[in-house]
Design an enzyme around this catalytic site. Structure first.
Site, PDB file in Angstrom:
ATOM      1  N   TYR A  91     -13.495  -6.746   3.777  1.00  0.00           N
ATOM      2  CA  TYR A  91     -12.139  -6.199   3.970  1.00  0.00           C
ATOM      3  C   TYR A  91     -11.305  -6.696   2.798  1.00  0.00           C
ATOM      4  CZ  TYR A  91      -7.736  -5.489   6.626  1.00  0.00           C
ATOM      5  OH  TYR A  91      -6.476  -5.114   7.032  1.00  0.00           O
TER       6      TYR A  91
ATOM      7  N   ARG B  77      -2.820   6.013  -1.624  1.00  0.00           N
ATOM      8  CA  ARG B  77      -2.167   4.712  -1.899  1.00  0.00           C
ATOM      9  C   ARG B  77      -3.068   3.643  -1.292  1.00  0.00           C
ATOM     10  NH1 ARG B  77      -1.631   0.667   0.956  1.00  0.00           N
ATOM     11  NH2 ARG B  77       0.046   1.045   2.413  1.00  0.00           N
TER      12      ARG B  77
ATOM     13  N   LYS C 261     -11.696  -1.259   7.761  1.00  0.00           N
ATOM     14  CA  LYS C 261     -10.814  -1.386   8.938  1.00  0.00           C
ATOM     15  C   LYS C 261     -11.639  -1.236  10.226  1.00  0.00           C
ATOM     16  CE  LYS C 261      -6.611  -1.386   6.936  1.00  0.00           C
ATOM     17  NZ  LYS C 261      -5.514  -2.310   7.170  1.00  0.00           N
TER      18      LYS C 261
ATOM     19  N   GLU D 269      -4.122   5.695   7.564  1.00  0.00           N
ATOM     20  CA  GLU D 269      -4.171   4.513   6.700  1.00  0.00           C
ATOM     21  C   GLU D 269      -3.998   4.878   5.229  1.00  0.00           C
ATOM     22  OE1 GLU D 269      -4.903   1.326   8.240  1.00  0.00           O
ATOM     23  OE2 GLU D 269      -4.029   0.698   6.342  1.00  0.00           O
ATOM     24  N   ASP D 270      -3.145   4.153   4.559  1.00  0.00           N
ATOM     25  CA  ASP D 270      -3.021   4.205   3.102  1.00  0.00           C
ATOM     26  C   ASP D 270      -2.795   5.616   2.547  1.00  0.00           C
ATOM     27  OD1 ASP D 270      -3.320   1.516   3.387  1.00  0.00           O
ATOM     28  OD2 ASP D 270      -4.995   1.293   2.012  1.00  0.00           O
TER      29      ASP D 270
ATOM     30  N   ASP E 281      -1.026   2.664  10.581  1.00  0.00           N
ATOM     31  CA  ASP E 281      -1.224   1.222  10.456  1.00  0.00           C
ATOM     32  C   ASP E 281      -0.260   0.595   9.449  1.00  0.00           C
ATOM     33  OD1 ASP E 281      -2.627  -1.185  10.893  1.00  0.00           O
ATOM     34  OD2 ASP E 281      -3.818  -0.852   9.086  1.00  0.00           O
ATOM     35  N   ASP E 282       0.056   1.305   8.377  1.00  0.00           N
ATOM     36  CA  ASP E 282       0.890   0.709   7.323  1.00  0.00           C
ATOM     37  C   ASP E 282       2.351   0.600   7.755  1.00  0.00           C
ATOM     38  OD1 ASP E 282      -1.137   0.372   5.205  1.00  0.00           O
ATOM     39  OD2 ASP E 282      -1.333   2.519   5.538  1.00  0.00           O
TER      40      ASP E 282
ATOM     41  N   ASN F  59      -1.103  -6.293  -1.182  1.00  0.00           N
ATOM     42  CA  ASN F  59      -2.551  -6.505  -1.336  1.00  0.00           C
ATOM     43  C   ASN F  59      -3.075  -5.712  -2.519  1.00  0.00           C
ATOM     44  OD1 ASN F  59      -2.840  -8.055   1.069  1.00  0.00           O
ATOM     45  ND2 ASN F  59      -2.627  -6.193   2.251  1.00  0.00           N
TER      46      ASN F  59
END
Ligand code: NAD
Ligand code: LMR
Ligand code: MG
Length: 585
Positions: A95, A148, A166, A237-238, A258-259, A402
């Protein structure tokens, strides 16, 4: 493929054959893997010794990542036994942060299929493509379009490492069965010109499709996923701009982002603990956020909710937040058209004055909290950290971007430049640090990891188990509160803001229980009998449904034994091989 009666989602003989060398001969025969692995039945200790030896021979992080990916593919239960036993050492390899490098190099290091890729060119046929996924009982999917990835920009289909990573944590940290997870990457084109020109890049070579085309594609995708798996939980996600999709689908499908929401909740948990430790009431806090994107706004909104629960009005709470983006402090009269998601936090008390840099903003605000969600590594300079220490007894410093290279500062510099007084959490992991402060006291300082991995596994588990039709704001808030409450007295004594990662499966139970309770309160749950259980009984009920890779061989023995006896075949005794070597089975 046989389905074991009464066992949610257990399938025997799934598309990924179970090549566990811990399986006794009769199970191997039942699974038709007999003869396909070396003959000896191994204990976990022996398996683990071999794996850790092989892992130690890998000299780079990417080699370790690839080794672990191959292990997951070939012996999934052993992979999860290893990960759950060595969470601290292995989570960073499967991860964040190593998954970031893996995504940057995905098309170069690609070795095996591990998730689904759906292209813009597949539109109109998404249901047919999804029908190719070999697992029949998917309960949760994590979807990215790669636009992203962490703080690394648009990586197109190379972003696949993120849904895989994830979902591996969903299994390791919350016990969702591996075959119930679906990593999904959308190949909608990429703005990454270098990738489009790279002969090894494995996605479509056109630019990103328009927002209207994306909406059309997503509408079809959401329908296709829920038609095949009606109860599926969908995690976004992302995505570069995830707000429109979340608003469009959140009340129609069981989904969350999630973000925005997972990050909001996990940082809420850390902030609840940090505010307690700061000694200041909520009303005296001023928070500067560098980064006003999905994560920045998601986190700030969640903390507004906390301040309101502590007695402030919404306007009073909102006034504690100062968001900074590429153009400086977000104000209503800055002269540019603010993106919709920033408007809520646009300041109106700046008397026409604009503040362009982080330095100018912090001089203006004298913040008590500094949050980094900007993708700008090292931007919390020693000078800024010194100022935070000058203005605060316990400055709250959360560099949350991150992977590690994008962290706004590292742990060592946060401790060194605040004389050890910072209340710290970062998105990527850092090592504990031994430091002597100006009073001559030497001790080890422990960094917090404010990463959404503390909540999304439990949010997913609670949502699946309660069969919630929607993931409500209260369910998200409850997950953050659960993380805050999960600290043990020993962890508080050591200065932790987040529970030790080795306890994450227990934390996920508490998160899942609180998520279920919130779903019940909001009346979006469909597993109504759970309302009759008290908290201890509900925890036990949740635990009993969590996949435990250590129990896998034993439960397989029980289940195959039961299946065989229901067919009139006597069960094997004490794991002894029942069938003759050349038995039909
Ligand atoms: N710790 C966690 O659990 C967690 C969760 C989600 C996101 N993140 C991290 O947060 C970061 C941002 O994610 P996001 O989804 O909000 O991305 P985003 O693209 O939506 O937002 C990035 C924000 O940073 C701002 N920014 C970029 N360059 C800047 C500069 N030079 N000066 C000032 N502001 C600048 C942008 O204006 C934007 O507001 C990423 O690195 C991501 O990895 C961490
Ligand atoms: O993936 C992570 O480690 C956290 C977060 O979702 C991120 O986008 O950075
Ligand atoms: Mg993310």
């Amino acid at each position: 493929m046989a389905r074991i009666p009464g066992q949610q989602n257990r399938t025997i003989g799934t598309a990924s054959p179970n090549f566990d060398t811990a399986n006794p001969a009769y199970i191997r025969k039942y699974l038709r893997t007999y003869g396909l692995t070396p003959p000896r039945r191994e204990t976990y200790e022996v398996q683990k010794t071999r794996c850790l030896q092989q892992l130690a021979l890998k000299t780079t992080d990417i080699d370790k990542f690839l080794y672990l990916s191959t292990l997951r593919k070939n012996n999934v239960h052993l992979f999860y036994r290893l990960v759950t036993d060595h969470l601290k050492e292995l989570t960073p390899l499967i991860y964040t942060p190593v998954v970031g490098e893996a995504c940057q190099r995905w098309s170069e290091i690609y070795q095996q299929p591990e998730g689904m890729y759906l292209s813009w060119e597949d539109r109109g046929n998404l249901a047919a493509v999804i029908a190719n996924w070999p697992q029949p009982n998917v309960e949760i999917t994590c979807i990215t379009d790669g636009s992203r990835i962490l703080g690394l920009g648009d990586l197109g289909i190379n972003g696949m490492g993120i849904p895989i990573g994830k979902l591996a944590l969903y299994t390791a940290c919350a016990g969702i069965r591996p075959e119930a997870t679906l990593p999904l990457t959308l190949d909608l084109g990429t703005g990454n010109k270098a990738f489009r020109e790279d002969p090894l890049y494995m996605g479509s070579r056109h630019d990103k499709i328009s927002p209207e085309e994306e909406r059309e594609f997503m509408d079809e995708l959401m329908t296709a996923l829920t038609e095949r798996w009606p109860g599926i939980v969908i995690q976004f996600e992302d995505f570069k701009n995830p707000f429109p999709a979340l608003e469009r689908y959140r009340h129609t499908y069981t989904c969350f982002n999630d973000d925005i929401q997972g990050t909001g909740a996990v940082i809420l948990g850390g902030v609840i603990n940090a505010v307690k430790r700061s000694g200041l009431p909520c009303k005296d806090h001023r928070a500067v956020f560098l980064g006003a994107g999905s994560a920045g706004v998601g986190v700030a909104k969640q903390i507004v909710q906390f301040f309101m629960r502590e007695g402030m009005t919404e306007n009073e709470a909102r006034a504690c937040f100062y968001l900074v983006d590429t153009k400086g402090l977000v104000t209503a009269d800055r002269g540019d058209k603010l993106a919709d998601h920033k408007i809520y936090f646009a300041r109106t008390d700046n008397n026409g004055q604009q503040f362009k840099t982080l330095e100018e903003v912090i001089e203006h605000v004298h913040p008590t909290m500094l949050m980094g969600l900007s993708t700008l590594g090292g931007v919390f300079t020693p000078q800024i950290l010194n100022k935070m220490a000058e203005w605060n007894t316990h400055p709250i410093i959360f560099p949350l971007s991150n992977p590690s290279s994008k962290s706004e500062c590292d742990f060592e510099s946060a401790i060194t430049h605040t004389d050890g007084r910072a209340l710290f959490a970062s998105g990527s992991p850092f090592q504990p640090f031994l430091f002597t402060n100006s009073a001559g006291e030497t001790r080890t300082y422990y960094p917090g990891q404010g990463n959404n991995m503390y909540v999304f596994p439990g949010i997913g588990l609670g949502t699946i188990l309660s069969k919630a039709v929607e993931v409500t704001d209260a369910m998200i808030y409850a997950s953050g509160e659960a993380v805050a409450e999960a600290l043990t007295p020993e962890e508080i004594e050591l200065g932790y803001l987040y529970p030790d990662i080795t306890r994450i499966r227990n934390v996920s139970v508490v998160v899942a229980r609180k998520v279920i309770r919130a779903a019940q309160k909001d009346k979006v749950d469909r597993e109504n009998a759970l309302s009759n259980l008290d908290d201890a009984a509900l925890d036990a009920w949740i635990r009993a449904r969590m996949y435990d890779p250590h129990a896998e061989v034993r439960s397989l023995e029980r289940e195959v034994g039961a299946l065989l006896s229901s067919l009139g075949t006597p069960s094997p005794v004490n794991g002894q091989s029942y069938f003759e070597p050349h038995s039909r089975l």
